[in-house]
Scaffold this motif. Structure first.
Motif, PDB file in Angstrom:
ATOM      1  N   THR A 197       8.399 -19.053   7.981  1.00  0.00           N
ATOM      2  CA  THR A 197       8.573 -18.458   6.937  1.00  0.00           C
ATOM      3  C   THR A 197      10.593 -18.253   6.988  1.00  0.00           C
ATOM      4  OG1 THR A 197       7.468 -16.647   7.475  1.00  0.00           O
ATOM      5  CG2 THR A 197       8.903 -15.505   6.060  1.00  0.00           C
ATOM      6  N   ALA A 198      11.924 -18.599   8.191  1.00  0.00           N
ATOM      7  CA  ALA A 198      12.658 -17.982   7.758  1.00  0.00           C
ATOM      8  C   ALA A 198      13.620 -19.585   7.781  1.00  0.00           C
ATOM      9  CB  ALA A 198      13.409 -18.259   9.753  1.00  0.00           C
ATOM     10  N   LEU A 199      12.753 -20.509   7.441  1.00  0.00           N
ATOM     11  CA  LEU A 199      13.779 -21.686   6.781  1.00  0.00           C
ATOM     12  C   LEU A 199      13.304 -21.552   5.631  1.00  0.00           C
ATOM     13  CD1 LEU A 199      11.601 -24.588   8.716  1.00  0.00           C
ATOM     14  CD2 LEU A 199      14.878 -23.928   8.580  1.00  0.00           C
ATOM     15  N   PHE A 200      12.220 -20.984   4.744  1.00  0.00           N
ATOM     16  CA  PHE A 200      12.443 -20.574   3.102  1.00  0.00           C
ATOM     17  C   PHE A 200      12.797 -19.551   2.976  1.00  0.00           C
ATOM     18  CE2 PHE A 200       9.654 -24.876   4.526  1.00  0.00           C
ATOM     19  CZ  PHE A 200       9.844 -25.192   2.764  1.00  0.00           C
ATOM     20  N   ALA A 201      13.790 -18.503   3.841  1.00  0.00           N
ATOM     21  CA  ALA A 201      13.700 -16.980   3.345  1.00  0.00           C
ATOM     22  C   ALA A 201      14.637 -17.240   2.264  1.00  0.00           C
ATOM     23  CB  ALA A 201      14.502 -16.422   4.687  1.00  0.00           C
ATOM     24  N   ASN A 202      13.501 -16.845   1.343  1.00  0.00           N
ATOM     25  CA  ASN A 202      14.673 -17.045  -0.443  1.00  0.00           C
ATOM     26  C   ASN A 202      14.607 -15.615  -1.016  1.00  0.00           C
ATOM     27  OD1 ASN A 202      16.542 -18.220  -2.151  1.00  0.00           O
ATOM     28  ND2 ASN A 202      13.829 -18.448  -3.062  1.00  0.00           N
ATOM     29  N   SER A 203      14.680 -13.608   0.191  1.00  0.00           N
ATOM     30  CA  SER A 203      14.203 -12.826  -1.600  1.00  0.00           C
ATOM     31  C   SER A 203      14.713 -11.918  -0.213  1.00  0.00           C
ATOM     32  CB  SER A 203      12.327 -12.616  -0.708  1.00  0.00           C
ATOM     33  OG  SER A 203      11.960 -12.202   0.423  1.00  0.00           O
ATOM     34  N   PRO A 204      16.335 -11.961  -0.312  1.00  0.00           N
ATOM     35  CA  PRO A 204      17.376 -10.865   0.160  1.00  0.00           C
ATOM     36  C   PRO A 204      17.820  -9.611  -0.850  1.00  0.00           C
ATOM     37  CG  PRO A 204      18.737 -12.759  -0.894  1.00  0.00           C
ATOM     38  CD  PRO A 204      16.944 -13.141  -1.257  1.00  0.00           C
ATOM     39  N   PHE A 205      17.264  -9.705  -2.517  1.00  0.00           N
ATOM     40  CA  PHE A 205      16.979  -8.913  -3.470  1.00  0.00           C
ATOM     41  C   PHE A 205      16.299  -8.300  -3.571  1.00  0.00           C
ATOM     42  CE2 PHE A 205      20.486 -12.378  -3.490  1.00  0.00           C
ATOM     43  CZ  PHE A 205      21.679 -12.393  -3.297  1.00  0.00           C
ATOM     44  N   LEU A 206      16.856  -6.485  -3.789  1.00  0.00           N
ATOM     45  CA  LEU A 206      15.416  -5.759  -4.029  1.00  0.00           C
ATOM     46  C   LEU A 206      16.038  -4.692  -4.926  1.00  0.00           C
ATOM     47  CD1 LEU A 206      12.417  -4.384  -4.109  1.00  0.00           C
ATOM     48  CD2 LEU A 206      13.168  -3.193  -2.521  1.00  0.00           C
ATOM     49  N   GLU A 207      15.456  -5.089  -6.370  1.00  0.00           N
ATOM     50  CA  GLU A 207      15.542  -3.771  -7.837  1.00  0.00           C
ATOM     51  C   GLU A 207      17.955  -4.169  -7.903  1.00  0.00           C
ATOM     52  OE1 GLU A 207      14.466  -0.721  -6.706  1.00  0.00           O
ATOM     53  OE2 GLU A 207      12.416  -1.208  -7.072  1.00  0.00           O
ATOM     54  N   GLY A 208      17.884  -5.509  -7.582  1.00  0.00           N
ATOM     55  CA  GLY A 208      19.683  -6.134  -7.883  1.00  0.00           C
ATOM     56  C   GLY A 208      20.472  -5.577  -6.936  1.00  0.00           C
ATOM     57  N   LYS A 209      20.067  -5.077  -5.745  1.00  0.00           N
ATOM     58  CA  LYS A 209      21.373  -5.407  -4.937  1.00  0.00           C
ATOM     59  C   LYS A 209      20.385  -5.955  -3.693  1.00  0.00           C
ATOM     60  CE  LYS A 209      19.597  -0.360  -3.886  1.00  0.00           C
ATOM     61  NZ  LYS A 209      20.849   1.169  -4.106  1.00  0.00           N
ATOM     62  N   PRO A 210      21.226  -6.107  -2.522  1.00  0.00           N
ATOM     63  CA  PRO A 210      20.900  -6.580  -1.928  1.00  0.00           C
ATOM     64  C   PRO A 210      19.703  -5.442  -0.866  1.00  0.00           C
ATOM     65  CG  PRO A 210      23.477  -7.130  -1.435  1.00  0.00           C
ATOM     66  CD  PRO A 210      22.537  -5.978  -2.336  1.00  0.00           C
ATOM     67  N   ASN A 211      18.629  -6.460  -0.001  1.00  0.00           N
ATOM     68  CA  ASN A 211      17.751  -5.259   0.567  1.00  0.00           C
ATOM     69  C   ASN A 211      17.885  -5.628   2.137  1.00  0.00           C
ATOM     70  OD1 ASN A 211      15.966  -7.941   1.126  1.00  0.00           O
ATOM     71  ND2 ASN A 211      14.829  -7.816  -0.465  1.00  0.00           N
ATOM     72  N   GLY A 212      18.546  -5.689   3.096  1.00  0.00           N
ATOM     73  CA  GLY A 212      18.370  -5.574   4.306  1.00  0.00           C
ATOM     74  C   GLY A 212      18.211  -6.821   4.988  1.00  0.00           C
ATOM     75  N   PHE A 213      17.277  -7.519   4.113  1.00  0.00           N
ATOM     76  CA  PHE A 213      16.518  -8.763   4.434  1.00  0.00           C
ATOM     77  C   PHE A 213      16.352  -9.479   4.367  1.00  0.00           C
ATOM     78  CE2 PHE A 213      14.177  -4.927   5.315  1.00  0.00           C
ATOM     79  CZ  PHE A 213      12.841  -4.843   5.980  1.00  0.00           C
ATOM     80  N   LEU A 214      15.921 -10.955   4.642  1.00  0.00           N
ATOM     81  CA  LEU A 214      16.653 -12.096   4.656  1.00  0.00           C
ATOM     82  C   LEU A 214      15.453 -12.860   3.537  1.00  0.00           C
ATOM     83  CD1 LEU A 214      18.320 -14.152   7.234  1.00  0.00           C
ATOM     84  CD2 LEU A 214      18.847 -13.594   5.474  1.00  0.00           C
ATOM     85  N   SER A 215      13.462 -12.267   4.103  1.00  0.00           N
ATOM     86  CA  SER A 215      12.653 -12.574   3.474  1.00  0.00           C
ATOM     87  C   SER A 215      11.799 -11.221   3.111  1.00  0.00           C
ATOM     88  CB  SER A 215      11.497 -13.891   4.095  1.00  0.00           C
ATOM     89  OG  SER A 215      10.343 -13.566   3.664  1.00  0.00           O
ATOM     90  N   TYR A 216      12.513 -10.843   2.452  1.00  0.00           N
ATOM     91  CA  TYR A 216      11.623  -9.324   1.991  1.00  0.00           C
ATOM     92  C   TYR A 216       9.883  -9.435   1.557  1.00  0.00           C
ATOM     93  CZ  TYR A 216      11.656  -4.187   0.562  1.00  0.00           C
ATOM     94  OH  TYR A 216      11.070  -2.811  -0.160  1.00  0.00           O
ATOM     95  N   ARG A 217       9.949 -10.552   0.723  1.00  0.00           N
ATOM     96  CA  ARG A 217       8.275 -11.510   0.996  1.00  0.00           C
ATOM     97  C   ARG A 217       7.905 -10.854   2.134  1.00  0.00           C
ATOM     98  NH1 ARG A 217       4.933 -14.696   1.663  1.00  0.00           N
ATOM     99  NH2 ARG A 217       6.311 -15.519   3.427  1.00  0.00           N
ATOM    100  N   SER A 218       8.101 -11.597   3.279  1.00  0.00           N
ATOM    101  CA  SER A 218       7.599 -11.658   4.248  1.00  0.00           C
ATOM    102  C   SER A 218       7.220 -10.103   4.811  1.00  0.00           C
ATOM    103  CB  SER A 218       8.235 -12.548   5.474  1.00  0.00           C
ATOM    104  OG  SER A 218       7.648 -12.462   6.371  1.00  0.00           O
ATOM    105  N   HIS A 219       8.369  -9.462   4.989  1.00  0.00           N
ATOM    106  CA  HIS A 219       7.856  -8.264   5.275  1.00  0.00           C
ATOM    107  C   HIS A 219       7.623  -7.298   4.363  1.00  0.00           C
ATOM    108  CE1 HIS A 219       9.412  -3.656   6.151  1.00  0.00           C
ATOM    109  NE2 HIS A 219       9.809  -3.337   4.951  1.00  0.00           N
ATOM    110  N   ILE A 220       7.129  -7.392   3.317  1.00  0.00           N
ATOM    111  CA  ILE A 220       6.258  -6.493   2.264  1.00  0.00           C
ATOM    112  C   ILE A 220       3.867  -7.125   2.824  1.00  0.00           C
ATOM    113  CG2 ILE A 220       4.867  -7.205   0.231  1.00  0.00           C
ATOM    114  CD1 ILE A 220       7.239  -7.468  -0.834  1.00  0.00           C
ATOM    115  N   TRP A 221       4.460  -7.989   3.787  1.00  0.00           N
ATOM    116  CA  TRP A 221       2.687  -8.474   4.397  1.00  0.00           C
ATOM    117  C   TRP A 221       3.091  -7.289   5.463  1.00  0.00           C
ATOM    118  CZ3 TRP A 221      -1.007 -10.069   1.918  1.00  0.00           C
ATOM    119  CH2 TRP A 221      -0.773 -10.933   1.043  1.00  0.00           C
TER     120      TRP A 221
END
Length: 457
Positions: A208-232
């Motif tokens: 998850t860390a090595l492939f973390a590639n989701s730091p934006f949500l609705e046009g701005k930084p979301n506070g996460f490196l892998s928001y996809r993983s956070h969603i789960w």
């Protein structure tokens, strides 16, 4: 997610609980028959306005699927709609909001896997150029709200879309706004499955860390490196997570069956249609007491369908599925299976990886999983230190496993080169998400539209 084509009236009815281990037992293969199956998803957008195209619009998702027939792909129909394509490279299917997925064929080596990926991306890019479509390789739509996204005409998804808000706050985000890279790998026996399951589950946060590639949500930084993983973490707790029981003494097929019997159902597939069974019990189904099909008992196909509705970090069906990585570009699509093949398909590497993680306790593993979406390689390692402290060692173990396989391409190269993108991440200390954040705050000047040039296929 799985695409069912037909109901099989000749499929065996499950007459005893002993039959529930059959899919796992049938997955056992001698080492020479182990294969690599790679799945990867990407976002589709219109080049003129970066809008996510609907299914039926001119130049939309259906036209994209239909155009694949030029390359020998054959349509899979549900109702009146083409919802997937089948071909020698596996299947091309749709996620709920039109994310395009290749579920690759079972292949012998990573050279074949990467060639398969290249063929697929070349095909859909050529089609996209004609239709005015392009593709974004990320783990999360960086700028789209749920309301801006279309829904694909698949019966399974209708059921899930209704059910998700009942069991978590982010299930709709998982369905509509995420993409992943996954790999499916084999085992030779129940004991081999157990060791591989434990190693891959313990190290899934590193992927998850090595492939973390989701730091934006609705046009701005979301506070996460892998928001996809956070969603789960708040999608549906009954069917997600780190599965602590996998590390308990006596774990095997039977214990996984017990877990799956506790996972609520989604649907039953009959006569080409999905029957809503969301929240119902497969245990009741075994006794002929399922309210939506009274008096009817499940078949093995029903059980296989049910096995596909759990979403833990590693999933067992007739193979083990690695589920921790965000979507990404071509090079990381090849790197994800390389990481896991190197760790799991050579016994020396597998034993070394197990030695590394076997002392980790469950509380520390859960903490690592919880921290990784936000902290990436700076998440707390069981026993102290940071996840980055073991990253190079894990890659070295994987490299040794790939070298031992000695699978050579025509140029005489083995498979270790596919780890290079991960080596670069570890040596730099920056995940893909952190590199994107640097661009956003620096060169891009906060203009997230630049990501379409940076991350498009």
């Amino acid at each position: 997610m799985s695409t069912r084509q037909v109901s099989n009236s000749n499929d065996p009815v499950i007459e005893s609980r002993d039959m529930l281990v059959v899919p796992m037992q049938k997955g056992e293969k001698p080492k020479e028959n182990w294969r690599i199956g790679t799945e990867h998803e990407k976002f589709v957008y219109r080049t003129e306005d970066r809008r996510a195209p609907s299914y039926a619009e001119q130049g939309g998702i259906r036209d994209l699927l239909d155009a694949l027939t030029e390359y020998g792909w054959e349509p899979i129909i549900e109702g009146d709609n083409v919802i997937a394509m089948s071909g020698p490279d596996g299947a091309v299917s749709l996620e709920p909001a039109g994310q395009l997925e290749l579920s690759g064929a079972p292949l012998v080596n990573l050279h074949q896997t990467c060639a398969e990926t290249g063929r697929h991306l070349a095909q859909v890019k050529t089609i996209g150029d004609k239709l005015g479509l392009a593709y974004l390789g990320m783990g999360l739509w960086p700028d789209k709200t749920r309301e801006e996204l279309p829904i694909m005409p698949k019966g399974r998804y209708d059921i899930m879309l209704r059910h998700m808000p009942r069991v978590g706050t982010m299930g709709l985000d998982m369905m509509l706004r995420t993409c992943t890279i996954q790999t499916n790998l084999d085992y030779s026996s129940e004991a081999d499955m157990v060791q591989k399951f434990r190693v891959s589950l313990a190290l899934q946060p590193l992927a998850t860390a090595l492939f973390a590639n989701s730091p934006f949500l609705e046009g701005k930084p979301n506070g996460f490196l892998s928001y996809r993983s956070h969603i789960w973490t708040d999608t549906d707790p009954a069917r997600t997570g780190m599965l602590s029981f996998v590390f308990e003494e006596g774990f095997g097929y039977e214990r996984y069956v017990e877990y799956m019997l506790d996972v609520p159902m989604y649907f039953v597939f009959r006569e080409g249609k999905y029957i809503d069974a969301a929240g119902l019990s497969f245990r009741d189904f075994l006794e002929g007491k399922l309210s939506v099909l009274p008096g009817e008992k499940p078949t093995l196909a029903d059980w296989n369908d049910h096995l596909s509705t759990a979403f833990p970090e590693v999933r067992l069906k007739s193979f083990l599925e690695m589920r921790g990585a965000d979507g990404g570009p071509w090079s990381r699509i090849c790197a994800l299976p390389a990481l896991w093949v190197g760790l799991l398909y050579d016994q020396g590497a597998l034993d070394a990886a197990w030695d590394l993680v076997k002392g980790w306790d469950m509380e520390a593993r859960e903490r690592l999983r919880a921290e990784v979406p936000k902290l990436g390689l700076d998440a707390t390692l069981p026993g102290g230190g940071k996840l980055r402290d073991v990253a190079a060692e894990v890659l070295a173990i994987s490299r040794s496993g790939l070298a031992a396989r000695a699978q050579l391409n025509e140029a005489g190269d083995n498979e270790t080169g596919y780890l290079q993108p991960l080596d670069e991440i570890v040596s730099s200390g920056k995940t893909p998400a952190e590199r994107l954040l640097d661009l956003y705050h620096g060169e891009w000047g906060g203009d997230l539209s630049r990501i379409y040039g940076e991350k498009s296929f």
